[in-house]
Design a protein around this motif. Structure first.
Motif, PDB file in Angstrom:
ATOM      1  N   LYS A  32       0.839  -1.188   0.000  1.00  0.00           N
ATOM      2  CA  LYS A  32       0.000   0.000   0.000  1.00  0.00           C
ATOM      3  C   LYS A  32       0.879   1.245   0.000  1.00  0.00           C
ATOM      4  O   LYS A  32       1.853   1.332   0.731  1.00  0.00           O
ATOM      5  CB  LYS A  32      -0.905   0.013   1.226  1.00  0.00           C
ATOM      6  CG  LYS A  32      -2.005   1.051   1.174  1.00  0.00           C
ATOM      7  CD  LYS A  32      -2.887   0.988   2.391  1.00  0.00           C
ATOM      8  CE  LYS A  32      -3.874  -0.148   2.226  1.00  0.00           C
ATOM      9  NZ  LYS A  32      -4.918  -0.132   3.238  1.00  0.00           N
ATOM     10  N   TYR A  34       0.454   5.694  -0.382  1.00  0.00           N
ATOM     11  CA  TYR A  34      -0.439   6.850  -0.437  1.00  0.00           C
ATOM     12  C   TYR A  34       0.208   7.918  -1.302  1.00  0.00           C
ATOM     13  O   TYR A  34       1.391   8.220  -1.140  1.00  0.00           O
ATOM     14  CB  TYR A  34      -0.703   7.390   0.973  1.00  0.00           C
ATOM     15  CG  TYR A  34      -1.367   6.382   1.869  1.00  0.00           C
ATOM     16  CD1 TYR A  34      -2.739   6.174   1.802  1.00  0.00           C
ATOM     17  CD2 TYR A  34      -0.620   5.623   2.762  1.00  0.00           C
ATOM     18  CE1 TYR A  34      -3.351   5.235   2.617  1.00  0.00           C
ATOM     19  CE2 TYR A  34      -1.222   4.690   3.582  1.00  0.00           C
ATOM     20  CZ  TYR A  34      -2.587   4.503   3.505  1.00  0.00           C
ATOM     21  OH  TYR A  34      -3.190   3.574   4.307  1.00  0.00           O
ATOM     22  N   ILE A  52      -5.789  12.754  -1.689  1.00  0.00           N
ATOM     23  CA  ILE A  52      -4.864  11.682  -1.299  1.00  0.00           C
ATOM     24  C   ILE A  52      -5.498  10.370  -1.739  1.00  0.00           C
ATOM     25  O   ILE A  52      -6.656  10.100  -1.440  1.00  0.00           O
ATOM     26  CB  ILE A  52      -4.608  11.693   0.214  1.00  0.00           C
ATOM     27  CG1 ILE A  52      -3.909  12.994   0.620  1.00  0.00           C
ATOM     28  CG2 ILE A  52      -3.781  10.476   0.623  1.00  0.00           C
ATOM     29  CD1 ILE A  52      -3.761  13.179   2.110  1.00  0.00           C
ATOM     30  N   GLN A  53      -4.722   9.581  -2.459  1.00  0.00           N
ATOM     31  CA  GLN A  53      -5.226   8.314  -2.990  1.00  0.00           C
ATOM     32  C   GLN A  53      -4.376   7.158  -2.501  1.00  0.00           C
ATOM     33  O   GLN A  53      -3.200   7.329  -2.183  1.00  0.00           O
ATOM     34  CB  GLN A  53      -5.204   8.343  -4.522  1.00  0.00           C
ATOM     35  CG  GLN A  53      -6.046   9.448  -5.110  1.00  0.00           C
ATOM     36  CD  GLN A  53      -5.946   9.498  -6.624  1.00  0.00           C
ATOM     37  OE1 GLN A  53      -5.503   8.554  -7.267  1.00  0.00           O
ATOM     38  NE2 GLN A  53      -6.365  10.616  -7.184  1.00  0.00           N
ATOM     39  N   THR A  54      -4.971   5.991  -2.464  1.00  0.00           N
ATOM     40  CA  THR A  54      -4.258   4.781  -2.064  1.00  0.00           C
ATOM     41  C   THR A  54      -3.925   3.976  -3.306  1.00  0.00           C
ATOM     42  O   THR A  54      -4.793   3.694  -4.122  1.00  0.00           O
ATOM     43  CB  THR A  54      -5.129   3.923  -1.124  1.00  0.00           C
ATOM     44  OG1 THR A  54      -5.549   4.720  -0.022  1.00  0.00           O
ATOM     45  CG2 THR A  54      -4.365   2.727  -0.623  1.00  0.00           C
ATOM     46  N   LYS A  99       2.847   5.750   4.913  1.00  0.00           N
ATOM     47  CA  LYS A  99       1.930   5.951   6.037  1.00  0.00           C
ATOM     48  C   LYS A  99       0.988   7.112   5.734  1.00  0.00           C
ATOM     49  O   LYS A  99       1.407   8.147   5.220  1.00  0.00           O
ATOM     50  CB  LYS A  99       2.701   6.239   7.320  1.00  0.00           C
ATOM     51  CG  LYS A  99       3.534   5.063   7.772  1.00  0.00           C
ATOM     52  CD  LYS A  99       4.212   5.342   9.078  1.00  0.00           C
ATOM     53  CE  LYS A  99       5.036   4.129   9.491  1.00  0.00           C
ATOM     54  NZ  LYS A  99       5.782   4.379  10.708  1.00  0.00           N
ATOM     55  N   ARG A 100      -0.251   6.932   6.076  1.00  0.00           N
ATOM     56  CA  ARG A 100      -1.275   7.951   5.820  1.00  0.00           C
ATOM     57  C   ARG A 100      -0.941   9.256   6.543  1.00  0.00           C
ATOM     58  O   ARG A 100      -1.125  10.342   5.993  1.00  0.00           O
ATOM     59  CB  ARG A 100      -2.648   7.412   6.275  1.00  0.00           C
ATOM     60  CG  ARG A 100      -3.798   8.349   6.099  1.00  0.00           C
ATOM     61  CD  ARG A 100      -4.359   8.248   4.744  1.00  0.00           C
ATOM     62  NE  ARG A 100      -5.415   9.243   4.576  1.00  0.00           N
ATOM     63  CZ  ARG A 100      -6.129   9.340   3.505  1.00  0.00           C
ATOM     64  NH1 ARG A 100      -5.938   8.501   2.510  1.00  0.00           N
ATOM     65  NH2 ARG A 100      -7.035  10.260   3.388  1.00  0.00           N
ATOM     66  N   SER A 101      -0.455   9.182   7.771  1.00  0.00           N
ATOM     67  CA  SER A 101      -0.152  10.391   8.546  1.00  0.00           C
ATOM     68  C   SER A 101       0.940  11.231   7.879  1.00  0.00           C
ATOM     69  O   SER A 101       0.864  12.462   7.868  1.00  0.00           O
ATOM     70  CB  SER A 101       0.255  10.032   9.971  1.00  0.00           C
ATOM     71  OG  SER A 101       1.405   9.221   9.967  1.00  0.00           O
ATOM     72  N   GLU A 104      -0.510  13.028   4.810  1.00  0.00           N
ATOM     73  CA  GLU A 104      -1.401  14.116   5.216  1.00  0.00           C
ATOM     74  C   GLU A 104      -0.602  15.355   5.619  1.00  0.00           C
ATOM     75  O   GLU A 104      -1.006  16.483   5.329  1.00  0.00           O
ATOM     76  CB  GLU A 104      -2.305  13.659   6.360  1.00  0.00           C
ATOM     77  CG  GLU A 104      -3.404  12.721   5.887  1.00  0.00           C
ATOM     78  CD  GLU A 104      -4.217  12.116   7.016  1.00  0.00           C
ATOM     79  OE1 GLU A 104      -3.825  12.255   8.199  1.00  0.00           O
ATOM     80  OE2 GLU A 104      -5.249  11.490   6.716  1.00  0.00           O
TER      81      GLU A 104
END
Length: 168
Positions: A32, A34, A52-54, A99-101, A104
């Protein structure tokens, strides 16, 4: 004795250089990733920013942990903006994180850079005001780039470089 030492040193350096050219960064499939993209032009004040896309199954360099094929992802955004929005000649970048964080934080940094906060949508007072246009996932979606043959591409590039060096 000194001549033999010179030849030995020269041979050692040649072997080291040859080995360094044959080392390539291997690609590893990440489950995965991001990503989001930013497109801007020096000719106007319009900046496009995607959601934001995965990405599932994105390729990452095993050594540097960089997203492989970044230019392909940026070209996807550039082509979408040129064809769909009729705004050619945009400079596009694709930012990524595992990582999503982290992504962001990068997203908020870009929003602040172009003078708008993501939460309130209010513009800051600054000398250069940019018009931010959001591109949501329904409009544009990144497609995974297959980098499975990345190692073969790298070795082919190195072979061409070696041939050029031999000619010179």
């Amino acid at each position: 004795m000194i001549n033999k030492l010179k030849y030995l040193m020269l041979a050692a350096v040649a072997v080291c250089l040859f080995q360094a050219e044959n080392v390539s960064a291997k690609g590893v499939l990440s489950p995965k990733m991001y990503v989001f993209g930013v497109a801007a032009s020096f000719n106007d004040t319009i900046v496009h920013i995607t959601d934001i896309q995965t990405l599932d199954s994105a390729w990452v360099s095993s050594k540097s942990k960089f997203l492989l094929g970044r230019e392909s992802y940026s070209y996807q955004l550039r082509d979408y903006i040129a064809e769909t929005l009729h705004m050619p000649h945009r400079t596009c970048i694709t930012l990524f994180a595992t990582k999503r964080s982290k992504i962001e934080k990068e997203y908020l940094k870009m929003m602040r850079l172009y003078g708008q906060t993501a939460k309130t949508g209010k513009k800051k007072k600054q000398a250069h005001s940019f018009e931010i246009r959001h591109i949501n996932q329904n409009q544009f979606r990144y497609k995974s780039v297959d980098m499975g043959d990345y190692d073969e591409q790298q070795s082919a590039k190195q072979t061409r470089k070696q041939k050029k060096r031999r000619k010179n």
